[in-house]
Design a protein around this motif. Structure first.
Motif, PDB file in Angstrom:
ATOM      1  N   PHE A 204     104.272  -8.603  56.571  1.00  0.00           N
ATOM      2  CA  PHE A 204     103.004  -8.800  57.267  1.00  0.00           C
ATOM      3  C   PHE A 204     103.256  -9.279  58.695  1.00  0.00           C
ATOM      4  O   PHE A 204     102.630  -8.798  59.647  1.00  0.00           O
ATOM      5  CB  PHE A 204     102.142  -9.806  56.507  1.00  0.00           C
ATOM      6  CG  PHE A 204     100.850 -10.099  57.187  1.00  0.00           C
ATOM      7  CD1 PHE A 204      99.819  -9.163  57.158  1.00  0.00           C
ATOM      8  CD2 PHE A 204     100.663 -11.277  57.881  1.00  0.00           C
ATOM      9  CE1 PHE A 204      98.637  -9.415  57.798  1.00  0.00           C
ATOM     10  CE2 PHE A 204      99.467 -11.520  58.535  1.00  0.00           C
ATOM     11  CZ  PHE A 204      98.446 -10.590  58.494  1.00  0.00           C
TER      12      PHE A 204
ATOM     13  N   ASN B 245     104.109  -3.968  48.982  1.00  0.00           N
ATOM     14  CA  ASN B 245     104.476  -5.358  48.735  1.00  0.00           C
ATOM     15  C   ASN B 245     103.301  -6.167  48.204  1.00  0.00           C
ATOM     16  O   ASN B 245     103.470  -7.040  47.350  1.00  0.00           O
ATOM     17  CB  ASN B 245     105.016  -5.988  50.015  1.00  0.00           C
ATOM     18  CG  ASN B 245     106.525  -5.847  50.105  1.00  0.00           C
ATOM     19  OD1 ASN B 245     107.196  -5.935  49.071  1.00  0.00           O
ATOM     20  ND2 ASN B 245     107.050  -5.608  51.281  1.00  0.00           N
ATOM     21  N   ILE B 246     102.100  -5.865  48.714  1.00  0.00           N
ATOM     22  CA  ILE B 246     100.920  -6.586  48.225  1.00  0.00           C
ATOM     23  C   ILE B 246     100.702  -6.265  46.738  1.00  0.00           C
ATOM     24  O   ILE B 246     100.487  -7.152  45.911  1.00  0.00           O
ATOM     25  CB  ILE B 246      99.679  -6.226  49.074  1.00  0.00           C
ATOM     26  CG1 ILE B 246      99.816  -6.855  50.462  1.00  0.00           C
ATOM     27  CG2 ILE B 246      98.408  -6.733  48.409  1.00  0.00           C
ATOM     28  CD1 ILE B 246      98.773  -6.391  51.445  1.00  0.00           C
TER      29      ILE B 246
ATOM     30  N   LEU C  42     103.856  -2.689  53.522  1.00  0.00           N
ATOM     31  CA  LEU C  42     103.077  -3.897  53.262  1.00  0.00           C
ATOM     32  C   LEU C  42     102.139  -3.693  52.070  1.00  0.00           C
ATOM     33  O   LEU C  42     102.035  -4.562  51.195  1.00  0.00           O
ATOM     34  CB  LEU C  42     102.281  -4.281  54.511  1.00  0.00           C
ATOM     35  CG  LEU C  42     101.408  -5.523  54.373  1.00  0.00           C
ATOM     36  CD1 LEU C  42     102.279  -6.739  54.111  1.00  0.00           C
ATOM     37  CD2 LEU C  42     100.566  -5.743  55.630  1.00  0.00           C
TER      38      LEU C  42
ATOM     39  N   MET D   8     106.779  -9.868  51.221  1.00  0.00           N
ATOM     40  CA  MET D   8     105.437  -9.521  51.685  1.00  0.00           C
ATOM     41  C   MET D   8     105.108 -10.238  52.997  1.00  0.00           C
ATOM     42  O   MET D   8     104.624  -9.623  53.943  1.00  0.00           O
ATOM     43  CB  MET D   8     104.410  -9.876  50.619  1.00  0.00           C
ATOM     44  CG  MET D   8     103.021  -9.447  51.010  1.00  0.00           C
ATOM     45  SD  MET D   8     101.762 -10.059  49.894  1.00  0.00           S
ATOM     46  CE  MET D   8     101.801 -11.796  50.253  1.00  0.00           C
ATOM     47  N   THR D   9     105.387 -11.530  53.051  1.00  0.00           N
ATOM     48  CA  THR D   9     104.993 -12.290  54.242  1.00  0.00           C
ATOM     49  C   THR D   9     105.732 -11.800  55.479  1.00  0.00           C
ATOM     50  O   THR D   9     105.133 -11.603  56.536  1.00  0.00           O
ATOM     51  CB  THR D   9     105.262 -13.788  54.042  1.00  0.00           C
ATOM     52  OG1 THR D   9     106.609 -13.944  53.620  1.00  0.00           O
ATOM     53  CG2 THR D   9     104.339 -14.387  53.016  1.00  0.00           C
TER      54      THR D   9
END
Lengths: 566, 125
Positions: B20, B109-110, B106, B16-17
């Motif tokens: 982002f 993933n969140i 994203l 996720m990071t």
């Protein structure tokens, strides 16, 4: 769907680490190729782009090797490539190796087999029988029953299932190796299916048989359960469960032995079901006099009871084969002590000797020893395994009781003609006078060679008769036993018993018995008469002829031919 | 402490990071979006996907599904980028497509991280 799930999850779980290793090695190699500067054809520094890097690493890792692109590598790049080759190629081999091991994985293979088995059972539309355990008895059973009904076999041992698959039964016998005590397995075998007709359980362990019988009863009330039981108490339990087909090989042999001793006519009636002609050979007559029974276990006791019932005296030697082998360290009977044992039991005065231990070799040597002491003695052997048959034949034993064969023949009979079981129970109950009467009747009506078959008055099995009865027609057995060639003559056919819609049984129904829909008949006839009878009840023309003596006119013929009665 | 949990948690959150990090910036400026970051996102996402394989529970299946969604979107973004750069020789118009695809990934993933945290909080061990 679920079974495919399990296979999928097994594969996925095993492949997890190899896949991560593969991705990691590829990623490291690609990143390195992109980051390390190279030199292009003009000598200028450049960085490989991602597409080139992925392209290069893909063919390098799979050892295809198209060369150094887009430009010749620098030494820095080559050093990185050497490192990449090691990690990427090892990663690939590891992944492929894991896949190969997976293909041979026992658990996965078992799951695949199970899934296949389930699908086959699901697609099975014909009536079928489930047999638990694969051994000599069930093997002969499968040989005889396969084709008339489909068969599903479950055995604990994988080796036995493989042996079964090597037999190549046609049509295919569906087999699975699984632990039978598990109720799920019975469900897998299709016990709850509508077309499951019977469950056959013939293990040597009574307790196990009873447990499975109970389970099966709870899972499906409709199916026939054929359960082996070797003790009275266990049979009683099974009867309370409502199980009709209880196979007690010792009781079977005891009954048959008694009939052979004391009631030859009843014996003939029993043996007739096993294709024995309706006359007694002189060799088959058991002598009357003093008997000796060697081995007084379940079989010996059953025979002893039969001898008591026949009012014959006997003495017994309580010989246990396992104990004998242990104490004497020998599988052969017949040392000095044994001679003495036989003499004390009165072998010199006895007319017959029975060897009834669990061990075939000991049985054989007992009889040979007895023959040495008394050459005229009549020898009767218990033969435990069908495989030993040649030894017994060459030893000239007067009579063999082969446990496995007797059990298998009986099971075959009651699966094939369930009414035979009811008739045989009556035979065991009746006295000799009744037997003589029935045998005389059968000889007179049918002859010596008798075929037994069953017929249900239903649309499928007796079309013409069923249709006639549905239209309020009335017909008696007398009319049905007329000959197709000439209705003034009698066909060689006799009705042994009839079971009506309410499960009431009439033995030897009289000639004026009125046939009803859903009656089931047990019939004895010659081969020809059997074929004729099956034609008669199914064919409208033949049926019409039997009733009226005239051939049915059909189609356009009706208009051209004149019938004086019309 | 559960090593399995640490490893899978690390990769799921890292996916996720990184995602982002790639997504953040002006949508049409390539200088804000590094190709190396996209590459790292794809690799970490793939590893996260494989770590999620083999969990037969309801939650495990949904987690796997979110990861697959992210993979598809990120790989599509990479393919679009590759085609624009090397086949069409014109990247200026495709920046929005690439970045918005990664934006979709994203989101997936969140969702994945939220589910993962929810599962962790629910667990009594």
């Amino acid at each position: 769907m679920r079974e495919h799930d399990t296979i999928f999850w097994i594969i996925v779980r095993r492949m997890r680490t190899p896949l991560i290793v593969l991705i990691a090695t590829m990623a490291i190699s690609i990143l390195g190729m992109v980051l390390i500067p190279g030199v292009d054809s003009n000598g200028k520094p450049y960085h490989m782009n991602f597409l080139d890097a992925i392209y290069f690493v893909t063919y390098m890792a799979s050892t295809i090797g198209f060369g150094e692109i887009p430009y010749e590598f620098t030494y820095a790049q080559r050093m990185w490539v050497i490192f990449s080759i090691f990690i990427a190629v090892i990663g690939w081999f590891y992944a492929i190796g894991a896949l190969v091991t997976l293909v041979q994985d026992k658990q996965l293979l078992a799951e695949i087999n199970l899934a296949r088995f389930k699908r086959k059972i699901k697609d099975l539309k014909e009536p079928f029988i489930i047999i638990l355990g694969y051994n000599n008895i069930t093997k002969t059973l499968i040989n005889k029953l396969n084709g008339t009904k489909r068969i599903v076999v479950i055995d604990k041992s994988q080796e036995k299932i493989e042996a079964l698959e090597l037999e190549n039964f046609i049509p295919e016998v569906y087999a699975l190796s699984a632990n039978i005590d598990n109720p799920e397995i019975l469900k897998l075998a299709g016990i709850k299916k509508r077309n499951c007709k019977a469950l056959i359980v013939l293990f040597n362990n009574d307790f196990k048989n009873t447990k499975i019988a109970l389970l099966a009863r709870l899972l499906n009330e409709r199916i026939d359960l054929v359960i082996k039981s070797t003790t009275k108490a266990q049979s009683e339990h099974l009867k309370n469960l409502g199980i009709k087909s209880i196979i007690d090989p010792f009781e079977l042999i005891g009954n048959r032995f008694y009939l052979a001793l004391d009631a030859p006519a009843l014996w003939l009636l029993e043996m007739m079901f096993y294709k024995h002609p309706l006359k007694v050979d002189t060799i088959e007559v058991l002598p009357r006099g003093k008997y000796i029974i060697c081995g007084y276990g379940r079989m010996g006791q059953a025979l002893g009871k039969a001898l008591e019932r026949a009012n014959l005296s006997f003495s017994y030697i309580d010989l246990k084969s396992s104990q004998y082998k242990q104490t004497k360290q020998s599988a052969l009977f017949g040392d000095k002590q044994d001679y003495k044992l036989l003499e004390e039991a009165g072998v010199k005065e006895a007319v017959a000797i029975v060897a009834a231990t669990k061990d075939d070799l000991i049985n054989l040597t007992i009889l040979l020893t007895a023959k040495k002491l008394n050459p005229n003695i009549y020898t009767i052997a218990r033969e435990n395994s069908i495989e030993d048959i040649t030894i017994f034949q060459s030893a000239k034993i007067d009579r063999n009781y082969i446990l496995e064969a007797i059990t298998s023949e009986y099971v075959q009979l009651i699966i094939h003609t369930p009414l035979a079981r009811i008739f045989l129970e009556e035979v065991y109950r009746q006295n000799e006078a009744w037997g003589e009467r029935v045998v005389r009747m059968l000889k007179q009506r049918v002859g010596d060679e008798v075929e037994i078959f069953e017929l249900k008055v239903s649309k499928n099995k007796a079309f013409a008769l069923h249709q006639f009865l549905k239209n309020d027609g009335k017909v008696t057995l007398k009319e049905l036993s007329k000959s197709l060639e000439d209705r003034n003559k009698e066909a060689k056919i006799a009705f042994l018993l009839v079971k009506n819609r309410k499960e009431q049984v009439t033995f030897l129904p009289p000639q004026n018995y009125e046939v009803k829909v859903s009656d089931t008949f047990l019939i004895a006839a010659t081969k020809e008469a059997k074929e004729d009878f099956e034609l008669l009840v199914n064919n409208i023309n033949e049926f019409h002829y039997i009733l009226t003596g005239k051939d049915l006119k059909f189609g356009i013929l009706k208009f051209f031919s004149k019938d004086e009665n019309e | 402490m559960n090593t399995q949990k640490i490893i899978s948690g690390f990769f799921i959150i890292m996916a996720m990071t990184l995602n982002f990090g790639f997504f953040y910036g002006d949508i049409d400026k390539f200088s804000h979006h590094s190709p190396y970051e996209l590459f790292a996102t794809i690799v970490v996402n793939l590893i996260a996907t494989i770590l999620k394989l083999g969990d037969k529970t309801q939650l495990g299946s949904v987690l796997l599904a979110t990861s697959l969604v992210a993979d598809i979107q990120l790989i599509s973004a990479a393919i679009v980028w590759g085609i624009a750069l090397y086949v069409m020789h014109d990247v200026t118009n495709s920046a929005q497509i690439i970045v918005s695809l990664s934006g979709g990934a994203l989101m997936a993933n969140i969702v994945s991280v939220i589910l993962f945290i929810g599962d962790t909080l629910k667990s009594k061990r």
